[in-house]
Design a protein around this motif. Sequence first.
Motif, PDB file in Angstrom:
ATOM      1  N   GLU A  87       0.846  -1.312   0.028  1.00  0.00           N
ATOM      2  CA  GLU A  87       0.203   0.112  -0.005  1.00  0.00           C
ATOM      3  C   GLU A  87       0.898   1.375   0.035  1.00  0.00           C
ATOM      4  O   GLU A  87       0.726   2.231  -0.701  1.00  0.00           O
ATOM      5  CB  GLU A  87      -0.960  -0.116   1.130  1.00  0.00           C
ATOM      6  N   PHE A  88       1.877   1.166   0.644  1.00  0.00           N
ATOM      7  CA  PHE A  88       2.872   2.427   0.956  1.00  0.00           C
ATOM      8  C   PHE A  88       3.434   2.598  -0.659  1.00  0.00           C
ATOM      9  O   PHE A  88       3.707   3.672  -1.062  1.00  0.00           O
ATOM     10  CB  PHE A  88       3.797   2.143   1.563  1.00  0.00           C
ATOM     11  N   ILE A  89       3.654   1.621  -1.193  1.00  0.00           N
ATOM     12  CA  ILE A  89       4.496   1.505  -2.682  1.00  0.00           C
ATOM     13  C   ILE A  89       3.470   2.164  -3.473  1.00  0.00           C
ATOM     14  O   ILE A  89       3.990   3.205  -4.122  1.00  0.00           O
ATOM     15  CB  ILE A  89       5.101   0.155  -3.116  1.00  0.00           C
ATOM     16  N   LYS A  95       1.430  11.450  -6.903  1.00  0.00           N
ATOM     17  CA  LYS A  95       1.758  12.674  -6.403  1.00  0.00           C
ATOM     18  C   LYS A  95       0.689  12.938  -5.283  1.00  0.00           C
ATOM     19  O   LYS A  95       0.996  13.831  -4.592  1.00  0.00           O
ATOM     20  CB  LYS A  95       1.862  13.738  -7.561  1.00  0.00           C
ATOM     21  N   SER A  96      -0.585  12.574  -5.588  1.00  0.00           N
ATOM     22  CA  SER A  96      -1.582  13.099  -4.870  1.00  0.00           C
ATOM     23  C   SER A  96      -1.427  12.491  -3.252  1.00  0.00           C
ATOM     24  O   SER A  96      -2.134  13.096  -2.246  1.00  0.00           O
ATOM     25  CB  SER A  96      -2.897  12.808  -5.118  1.00  0.00           C
ATOM     26  N   SER A  97      -0.889  11.507  -3.151  1.00  0.00           N
ATOM     27  CA  SER A  97      -0.989  10.806  -2.027  1.00  0.00           C
ATOM     28  C   SER A  97       0.736  10.676  -1.420  1.00  0.00           C
ATOM     29  O   SER A  97       0.702  10.210  -0.327  1.00  0.00           O
ATOM     30  CB  SER A  97      -1.487   9.310  -2.051  1.00  0.00           C
ATOM     31  N   ALA A 102       4.794   9.339   2.773  1.00  0.00           N
ATOM     32  CA  ALA A 102       6.097   9.359   3.077  1.00  0.00           C
ATOM     33  C   ALA A 102       5.855   9.889   4.761  1.00  0.00           C
ATOM     34  O   ALA A 102       6.787   9.354   5.811  1.00  0.00           O
ATOM     35  CB  ALA A 102       6.814  10.545   2.403  1.00  0.00           C
ATOM     36  N   GLU A 103       5.098  10.355   5.137  1.00  0.00           N
ATOM     37  CA  GLU A 103       4.913  10.974   6.634  1.00  0.00           C
ATOM     38  C   GLU A 103       4.422   9.742   7.345  1.00  0.00           C
ATOM     39  O   GLU A 103       5.065   9.588   8.441  1.00  0.00           O
ATOM     40  CB  GLU A 103       3.953  12.009   6.567  1.00  0.00           C
ATOM     41  N   GLN A 104       3.502   9.030   6.942  1.00  0.00           N
ATOM     42  CA  GLN A 104       3.001   7.785   7.660  1.00  0.00           C
ATOM     43  C   GLN A 104       4.348   6.744   7.784  1.00  0.00           C
ATOM     44  O   GLN A 104       4.495   6.139   8.718  1.00  0.00           O
ATOM     45  CB  GLN A 104       1.994   7.257   6.777  1.00  0.00           C
ATOM     46  N   LEU A 105       5.103   6.590   6.534  1.00  0.00           N
ATOM     47  CA  LEU A 105       6.096   5.652   6.685  1.00  0.00           C
ATOM     48  C   LEU A 105       7.160   6.075   7.629  1.00  0.00           C
ATOM     49  O   LEU A 105       7.625   5.219   8.298  1.00  0.00           O
ATOM     50  CB  LEU A 105       6.666   5.432   5.476  1.00  0.00           C
TER      51      LEU A 105
END
Length: 297
Positions: A87-89, A95-97, A102-105
């Motif tokens: 899901e992170f990938i 660009k929208s997410s 990146a902040e959640q990771l």
Amino acid sequence: MASTTGSDEAGAAGISEAPAASSSGAPDNSAAPAPALETSAAAATELQAQPPQQAEGERPSSPAPAPDPSINLQAVLRRPFKDVLAEFISSLQLKSSAATAAEQLRYLLHQSDCNHTDVLASPVMPLLVHMIKESPGMPGSASAMKALAILALSPDGRAMLRLEGALHPVTKYLAIPGLPQKHNAGPALQLLQNACCDKLNRHVIAKASGLEVLLDLIKQAPTGWLRQHPQVAAPLAGALTNLLVSDMEGSTLKHRFVKAGGIEATCRVRVARWGDSQLGVRQLGNMQIYSDTLFFT
């Protein structure tokens, strides 16, 4: 995962000053560098608990996370990590997410280091580096830099930074005139501080005029600005200290440090009592001691 063969790396975990062995198993006999440090006591405890050792003089650091209300950490960690990573990938590719992902990771990487190896073996790191290359001054890139700084606490993470070409864009970003105008200066310096715990990374950064760039940041800072911004002052001192590690290029870098006005800049900052935090004061103290001994090494 990227191989670290040929790289004489010092481990980067925790804020203690214990000596560390290189990733090849042989001790690194050079005076070691220092990655960006955590300033809170709780975070310091977490970093000290991490397995990698660090070389003498080295201070690795991980950016302190503010809890993200959008993340239920326990619920996430109960899921198969490969699903979470997928899901992170997907989110980092849009660009929208990408900024939110990146902040959640970053937050998850700080809270748990058990899946760092899986992250390094995935496309995540190239995607984070792409964010930095494309727009280093944007808020999402700050989160990407902080996540990469955490991954750079390991030798493999530091090698991946070099292989993915992250060092040049970060150094180029810091070379933009006007320190107060660089909103991502702190995260960028944390990333460089940790990256400089790798000998080959130090060579790349030095070739890109990284030493002069770091010294220019001190010279550009308005009077008292660094003292009021220890989140920038501390990793700036740490990156300089790490870059000046005594290795094959040590003598050349020392002469460049002197020629670029490093001693004067360091003394000027010391007089200004750089850094309100214990971390900033300690790192600056090491830089001052190093400056005082440059002519005698």
